[in-house]
Design a protein around this motif. Structure first.
Motif: not given
Length: 190
Positions: A147-151, A83-86, A168-172
């Motif tokens: 998926l993370d790398l694609g995003m 949920p944090v990543y979403a 915030l999302a990129v370093p996470a």
């Protein structure tokens, strides 16, 4: 090892459910328990029954191993943090107006289907009492890393500017990729 048919049958049943290293460890513990019961004055059959009763039914033993597996712990950790990543990526996509990006619909669909498959797989592993199910975490973790790398690649190439949410999302995601990659050998080991 205690040479008793009851114990041999018990271990044979467990051997079909657990990795050989776990069965060897259980066999050693079961033998010690059997020997202890013999020293208490029980007959070999009584000692075997007592030792097996102390260890529990094979289904209980395998469920306990499943609950303690690295794969299950990883699945739970990834689900709990999802949920944090979403939230981070959802906010990033909204603030960056992702609906204006030039991303092929097929790529967006593939991303969504893969994400759903990963989430479903992690949920199955987290709820399963079958240690063999934990092996599914390896491929799910690899898919999540991709998926993370694609995003990250999509944001780097398609986003018009860096937003506070992306900051915030990129370093996470980079941290999740690093941690998941580091844990991958552990969850893939049987």
């Amino acid at each position: 090892m205690a040479d008793h048919d009851l114990i041999d049958g018990y271990l044979a049943e467990i051997a079909g459910r657990l990795p050989s290293e776990a069965v060897e460890e259980l066999a050693d513990g079961l033998d010690e328990t059997f020997q202890h019961q013999l020293l208490r004055g029980l007959s070999p059959t009584e000692a075997a029954h007592a030792a097996i009763a102390e260890f529990g039914r094979p289904a209980q033993v395998t469920a306990a191993f499943a609950r303690q597996s690295a794969g299950r712990h990883t699945a739970v950790a990834l689900l709990v943090t999802a949920p944090v990543y979403a939230g981070l990526w959802g906010t990033t996509l909204i603030t960056a107006q992702a609906w204006n990006w030039q991303i092929p619909p097929a790529a967006a669909l593939a991303f969504g289907v893969t994400l759903l498959a990963v989430a479903t797989t992690l949920g199955i592993v987290a709820k399963s009492n079958n240690p063999a199910t934990a092996r599914l975490v390896g491929p799910a973790t690899v898919a999540l890393i991709l998926l993370d790398l694609g995003m990250l690649a999509a944001v780097a190439t398609a986003a018009p500017a860096l937003t506070w949410a992306a900051a915030l999302a990129v370093p996470a995601s980079l941290i999740r990729v690093a941690v998941a990659g580091r844990n991958l050998p552990r969850v893939c080991a049987r």
